[in-house]
Scaffold this motif. Structure first.
Motif, PDB file in Angstrom:
ATOM      1  N   ALA A  19       0.838  -1.210   0.000  1.00  0.00           N
ATOM      2  CA  ALA A  19       0.000   0.000   0.000  1.00  0.00           C
ATOM      3  C   ALA A  19       0.868   1.253   0.000  1.00  0.00           C
ATOM      4  O   ALA A  19       0.559   2.230  -0.698  1.00  0.00           O
ATOM      5  CB  ALA A  19      -0.920   0.001   1.215  1.00  0.00           C
ATOM      6  N   ASP A  23       0.764   3.867  -3.103  1.00  0.00           N
ATOM      7  CA  ASP A  23       0.389   5.237  -2.777  1.00  0.00           C
ATOM      8  C   ASP A  23       1.497   6.202  -3.197  1.00  0.00           C
ATOM      9  O   ASP A  23       1.216   7.309  -3.653  1.00  0.00           O
ATOM     10  CB  ASP A  23       0.092   5.371  -1.286  1.00  0.00           C
ATOM     11  N   ILE A  29      -4.705   3.633  -3.318  1.00  0.00           N
ATOM     12  CA  ILE A  29      -4.569   2.383  -2.582  1.00  0.00           C
ATOM     13  C   ILE A  29      -5.691   1.483  -3.073  1.00  0.00           C
ATOM     14  O   ILE A  29      -6.870   1.793  -2.860  1.00  0.00           O
ATOM     15  CB  ILE A  29      -4.674   2.609  -1.060  1.00  0.00           C
ATOM     16  N   ASP A  83      -6.756   6.330   1.889  1.00  0.00           N
ATOM     17  CA  ASP A  83      -5.933   6.555   3.077  1.00  0.00           C
ATOM     18  C   ASP A  83      -6.766   6.410   4.346  1.00  0.00           C
ATOM     19  O   ASP A  83      -6.309   5.842   5.335  1.00  0.00           O
ATOM     20  CB  ASP A  83      -5.303   7.944   3.030  1.00  0.00           C
ATOM     21  N   LEU A  86      -7.420   2.733   4.914  1.00  0.00           N
ATOM     22  CA  LEU A  86      -6.202   2.093   5.396  1.00  0.00           C
ATOM     23  C   LEU A  86      -5.952   2.434   6.866  1.00  0.00           C
ATOM     24  O   LEU A  86      -5.538   1.577   7.646  1.00  0.00           O
ATOM     25  CB  LEU A  86      -5.002   2.510   4.543  1.00  0.00           C
ATOM     26  N   ALA A 136      -0.152   6.877   3.124  1.00  0.00           N
ATOM     27  CA  ALA A 136       0.238   5.488   3.411  1.00  0.00           C
ATOM     28  C   ALA A 136       1.744   5.378   3.616  1.00  0.00           C
ATOM     29  O   ALA A 136       2.202   4.514   4.362  1.00  0.00           O
ATOM     30  CB  ALA A 136      -0.218   4.557   2.296  1.00  0.00           C
TER      31      ALA A 136
END
Length: 156
Positions: A19, A23, A29, A83, A86, A136
Motif C-alpha cells: 500500500a 500510494d 490504494i 488513506d 487504510l 500510506a
C-alpha cells in the motif's frame, strides 16, 4: 503462536508495504489491499486473537476511531478515501497503545514529507503540491515496525 497467526502478521506487513508503494507511485490504494487486511483481521480475531496485541473489541474500537479520523480528514481534504480506509484497518490490527504510537510515528513522517514540500523541494525532487502527500507512506512504516516487534515477541 500458530502458523495462521505468524502467516497473518507477515501478510499484513507485506500488504502495508504494498500500500505504501502504490500510494507513493500512483496516489491510490487499491480496494483489495484494505479488504485483505480486514479479512485477515477477521480470521485472526476468530482463530488466534493473541496476535492482535489486545482483544478483538479493542481492535474494533481502534478501527472505529481510525475510521472516524479518516472521515474527518477526508472531509477536510487532508487525505484521500483510500488513506482513510487504510487508517481504519490498521487500527484494527493495533492495540490502543500501539495505534497511538503508530499515529505519532506517522505524524513525524508526514512532517518529514510536508516541510520540504513547502520549501519547494520534496524528497528526491518530487513536488507534492500538485499530486498530494501519500499518507500510506507515513502510516505503513510505524505500523510495520510495531507488527514486526509483535511477531518477534510471539515467535521468540
Amino acid at each position: 503462536m500458530g502458523w495462521i497467526g505468524s502467516g497473518g502478521l507477515l501478510c499484513v506487513g507485506a500488504v502495508l508495504v504494498g500500500a505504501m508503494w502504490t500510494d507513493w507511485r500512483c496516489r491510490r490504494i487499491p480496494h483489495w489491499m484494505w479488504a485483505t487486511l480486514l479479512g485477515l483481521w477477521a480470521v485472526s480475531a476468530c482463530l488466534e486473537p493473541q496476535v492482535l496485541g489486545g482483544t478483538p473489541t479493542a481492535g474494533l474500537i481502534c478501527g472505529a476511531g481510525g475510521l472516524a479520523l479518516g472521515f474527518a480528514l477526508y472531509a477536510g481534504g487532508w487525505l484521500g478515501g483510500g488513506d482513510g480506509k487504510l487508517l481504519a484497518v490498521t487500527g484494527l490490527w493495533l492495540s490502543p497503545h500501539d495505534f497511538g504510537l503508530a499515529l505519532l510515528g506517522a505524524s513525524a513522517l508526514l512532517l518529514l514529507l510536508i516541510v520540504p514540500t513547502f520549501a519547494g523541494r520534496g524528497p528526491s525532487g518530487v513536488d507534492f503540491r500538485n499530486r498530494g502527500i501519500p499518507f500510506a507512506c507515513a502510516l505503513a512504516p510505524p505500523a510495520v515496525v510495531i507488527l514486526g516487534a509483535r511477531f518477534a515477541e510471539l515467535v521468540g
